[in-house]
Design an enzyme around this catalytic site. Structure first.
Site, PDB file in Angstrom:
ATOM      1  N   ASP A 259      14.781  37.189 -74.100  1.00 31.96           N
ATOM      2  CA  ASP A 259      15.076  36.513 -75.267  1.00 31.96           C
ATOM      3  C   ASP A 259      16.722  36.161 -75.457  1.00 31.96           C
ATOM      4  OD1 ASP A 259      15.790  39.173 -75.706  1.00 31.96           O
ATOM      5  OD2 ASP A 259      14.509  39.598 -77.418  1.00 31.96           O
TER       6      ASP A 259
ATOM      7  N   ASN B   8      10.345  48.034 -86.101  1.00 32.52           N
ATOM      8  CA  ASN B   8       9.276  47.607 -86.803  1.00 32.52           C
ATOM      9  C   ASN B   8       8.127  47.210 -85.690  1.00 32.52           C
ATOM     10  OD1 ASN B   8      10.223  45.271 -85.634  1.00 32.52           O
ATOM     11  ND2 ASN B   8      10.582  43.938 -87.568  1.00 32.52           N
TER      12      ASN B   8
ATOM     13  N   HIS C  30       8.675  45.321 -82.897  1.00 32.82           N
ATOM     14  CA  HIS C  30       8.669  43.970 -82.211  1.00 32.82           C
ATOM     15  C   HIS C  30       8.998  44.257 -80.708  1.00 32.82           C
ATOM     16  CE1 HIS C  30      13.316  44.100 -83.660  1.00 32.82           C
ATOM     17  NE2 HIS C  30      13.259  43.870 -82.245  1.00 32.82           N
TER      18      HIS C  30
ATOM     19  N   GLU D 259       8.194  39.325 -83.798  1.00 33.58           N
ATOM     20  CA  GLU D 259       8.351  40.189 -85.029  1.00 33.58           C
ATOM     21  C   GLU D 259       6.891  40.312 -85.443  1.00 33.58           C
ATOM     22  OE1 GLU D 259      10.841  41.669 -85.982  1.00 33.58           O
ATOM     23  OE2 GLU D 259      12.719  40.205 -86.235  1.00 33.58           O
TER      24      GLU D 259
END
Ligand code: GLP
Length: 247
Positions: A67, A136, A138, A143
């Site tokens: 990314d 979380n 990800h 996400e």
């Protein structure tokens, strides 16, 4: 799935580096899927050390990163390209022309995403994809969501990710709100996955990802469907899994 439970960050770094080094030794022209974040920094340090000792050769290796922040150029010190150069590429004998990071400055982001998928395909796919994990759940910048996004796409970062990233920027408005990330299909297509996790802040995400229901609300949970996953995690990151008697 293999889970290596290690004592601390230092051991995690060494073990994860050993898993990747084993691939580079056995397949000198391996395609490495690489990741950023603070978790793999120590691991990259080990790979550099072993390269400098003469134990590793990256001259035929190519790489593709997960990314990049949208809006940051590769020479911005917060960009993931800059991170990869300074933590790994500048210190080993990899040919930089064979290292790929999404272009955060592309005018046509949708086209840049398509091109990135094409790059991955043209390399013959990824031999080993390294992954950190967000608090979380990800992976890359996939996400929590209602669907699994398949291939490279532009993503709006969640509030919790923006806050987690803020520590690296001088002010809140400099923190990127969007990123370009490989999708879940790109990640799942890798022949092997290496997931690294450290610290108590990852305990909940790791428990849900490895033992909870498979759901796009916890993107890393999809890894339960991959047939070759190696997890290297320290005691703190595995604390909840151990508490529940699952390890
Ligand atoms: C960012 C990256 C992820 C990384 C995550 C966790 O969101 N895009 O690839 O896994 O941060 O980072 P850290 O290792 O610093 O906890």
């Amino acid at each position: 799935m293999i889970i290596y439970a290690v004592k601390d960050y230092e051991e995690m770094s060494r073990k994860a580096a050993a898993v990747m080094a084993a691939l580079v030794v056995s397949k000198p022209n391996a395609v490495l899927g690489l990741a950023t974040g603070s978790t793999p920094v120590g691991m990259y340090g080990k790979l550099v050390e072993w390269y400098k000792n003469g134990d590793l050769d990256f001259s035929q290796v190519s790489s593709v990163n997960l990314d990049e922040y949208k809006g940051l150029s590769g020479d911005n010190d917060q960009s993931y390209r800059y991170f990869m150069n300074t933590n790994l590429f500048d210190h080993i004998n990899i040919d930089k022309a064979r290292t790929n990071v999404p272009n955060g400055l592309a005018e046509d982001a949708a086209q840049a995403c398509e091109e990135y998928n094409e790059i991955i395909r043209s390399m013959g796919g990824v031999d080993m994809q390294l992954l950190g994990i967000g608090g979380n759940g990800h992976i890359g910048f996939n996400e929590p969501s209602d669907v699994f996004e398949k291939e490279t796409h532009v993503v709006d970062l969640t509030e919790s990710t923006i806050l987690a990233n803020a520590r690296f920027f001088e002010s809140m408005d400099q923190v990127p709100k969007q990123a370009i990330t490989m999708g879940i299909k790109n990640i799942m297509d890798a022949r092997k996955i290496l997931l690294v996790a450290t610290g108590e802040g990852k305990a909940d995400a790791l428990y849900k990802s490895l033992f909870g229901p498979i759901t796009p609300k916890v993107p890393a949970s999809i890894l339960q469907l991959h047939s070759d996953v190696v997890v290297v995690a320290d005691e703190a990151a595995l604390s909840l899994i151990k508490e529940k008697g699952l390890l």
